[in-house]
Design a protein around this motif. Structure first.
Motif, PDB file in Angstrom:
ATOM      1  N   UNK A   1       8.543   8.498   1.434  1.00 27.73           N
ATOM      2  CA  UNK A   1       8.693   9.499   0.385  1.00 27.73           C
ATOM      3  C   UNK A   1       8.666  10.912   0.950  1.00 27.73           C
ATOM      4  N   UNK A   2       7.918  11.125   2.044  1.00 28.36           N
ATOM      5  CA  UNK A   2       7.842  12.447   2.677  1.00 28.36           C
ATOM      6  C   UNK A   2       7.851  12.286   4.196  1.00 28.36           C
TER       7      UNK A   2
ATOM      8  N   UNK B   1       0.843  -1.191   0.000  1.00 26.20           N
ATOM      9  CA  UNK B   1       0.000   0.000   0.000  1.00 26.20           C
ATOM     10  C   UNK B   1       0.881   1.245   0.000  1.00 26.20           C
ATOM     11  N   UNK B   2       0.313   2.329  -0.498  1.00 28.67           N
ATOM     12  CA  UNK B   2       0.906   3.663  -0.405  1.00 28.67           C
ATOM     13  C   UNK B   2      -0.084   4.535   0.368  1.00 28.67           C
ATOM     14  N   UNK B   3       0.425   5.265   1.352  1.00 25.48           N
ATOM     15  CA  UNK B   3      -0.434   6.084   2.211  1.00 25.48           C
ATOM     16  C   UNK B   3       0.038   7.534   2.190  1.00 25.48           C
TER      17      UNK B   3
ATOM     18  N   UNK C   1       3.018  12.073   6.855  1.00 22.44           N
ATOM     19  CA  UNK C   1       3.935  11.564   5.840  1.00 22.44           C
ATOM     20  C   UNK C   1       3.255  10.876   4.665  1.00 22.44           C
ATOM     21  N   UNK C   2       4.067  10.594   3.641  1.00 25.41           N
ATOM     22  CA  UNK C   2       3.684   9.709   2.540  1.00 25.41           C
ATOM     23  C   UNK C   2       4.681   8.559   2.523  1.00 25.41           C
ATOM     24  N   UNK C   3       4.168   7.342   2.572  1.00 24.58           N
ATOM     25  CA  UNK C   3       5.050   6.188   2.686  1.00 24.58           C
ATOM     26  C   UNK C   3       4.364   4.940   2.126  1.00 24.58           C
ATOM     27  N   UNK C   4       5.175   3.930   1.813  1.00 20.84           N
ATOM     28  CA  UNK C   4       4.647   2.659   1.334  1.00 20.84           C
ATOM     29  C   UNK C   4       5.042   1.552   2.290  1.00 20.84           C
TER      30      UNK C   4
END
Length: 315
Positions: free
Chosen positions: A196-197, A153-155, A180-183
């Motif tokens: 990613x962030x 998943x990507x959140x 954040x943005x993360x997988x």
């Protein structure tokens, strides 16, 4: 006209599946299988049922998928019987507790192989599911939690007026978002996180006192007790959200293993070409074209035993 299939015929089809899937089949084995297939309509019907199960499950259930089993040779007969029973009752009659994990099959959000999905959560966060993934959502007054049973998943988290923590739980542990943005990817007894962030905090389920803060641009894998070494996120991390698979100097065997996530059925890579290297950007929604490109750019040939049974071999 379709005819009733007896158990002996289904067991023979299961035996062929075992033999062809346990190791790289020889030309003699493939010819013998094709001879058996052509002997009667019942044989063809039994094999068609195998292919139907491959389509329904993406691949056959984990309990009977031989490449993932330890001690295949010792358990071969038992596996043949199990698979023959599955063929006899069909996918709809098979207990979810005896096939893929029950929780994954009953998860609130699921994707099949080759399918992706985007969801806006009740708090405004964005959730994207990769191919062959299963997630449950648990939001209440104290927490925001996603339970990832399998897949990736990507959140992209949203701020929460109630300041509830946002976590992703896998079989291996917990990942807490820090705005954040993360997988997160969970398979084969490991979870892999790429940020990613901003940042996340990771805690293994059996070692909760161990904690790692993972920053933007970093990636790490962990199991139920330990966290691996932190490294830079690979180029193209998250490209799957745009329908792409980006690789740089990957082994062909690793590329094929990744491609299996997006293609139903069996996809094999011969050992003799496993170490060939390739780079590029590939559209995961069109795996047929990817296979065509492989044979055009590498000294390999793609052999289609059936639409759902593909072997990549040396020229």
């Amino acid at each position: 006209m379709a005819q009733a299939l007896d158990y002996r015929t289904l067991e023979a089809a299961a035996t062929w599946y075992v033999q062809l899937n346990a190791a790289q089949p020889s030309d003699a084995q493939l010819q013998a299988w094709q001879d058996w297939l052509g002997k009667s309509q019942a044989h063809a019907q039994a094999w068609a049922r195998v292919e139907k199960l491959q389509r329904q499950f993406g691949s056959l259930p984990a309990d009977v998928a031989l490449p993932t089993l330890a001690g295949v040779r010792a358990r071969r007969r038992a596996v043949v019987k199990t698979l023959a029973m599955l063929l006899a009752v069909g996918a709809t009659g098979w207990s979810v507790h005896e096939s893929t994990p029950a929780l994954a099959l009953m998860a609130e959000l699921r994707t099949a192989k080759g399918q992706r999905r985007q969801v806006r959560l009740s708090d405004g966060s964005q959730l994207e599911l990769n191919s062959d993934s299963a997630v449950d959502i648990h939001f209440d007054g104290q927490q925001r939690q996603l339970r990832l049973y399998r897949g990736e998943i990507m959140v992209q988290t949203a701020s929460d007026p109630a300041a509830r923590p946002f976590e992703v739980q896998t079989a291996e542990g917990r990942v807490r978002a820090l705005g954040t943005r993360f997988s997160v990817r969970s398979d084969d007894g490991q979870s892999r996180v790429s940020v990613l962030q901003h940042a996340v905090e990771i805690r293994p389920v059996d070692n909760p006192l161990l904690m790692l803060r993972l920053e933007a641009g970093q990636s790490v894998s962990f199991d139920q007790r330990q966290i691996g070494s932190t490294h830079s996120a690979a180029p193209g991390t998250g490209a799957w959200t745009q329908g792409m698979l980006t690789v740089i100097e990957w082994r062909l065997a690793d590329f094929v293993s990744e491609l299996r996530r997006y293609r139903p059925g069996m996809l094999r890579c011969a050992e003799g070409i496993a170490d060939l290297r390739l780079s590029g950007a590939f559209r995961i929604d069109d795996t047929d074209t990817i296979l065509e490109n492989l044979s055009a750019s590498l000294p390999v040939k793609v052999r289609y035993l059936t639409r759902y049974w593909v072997s990549i071999e040396a020229v």
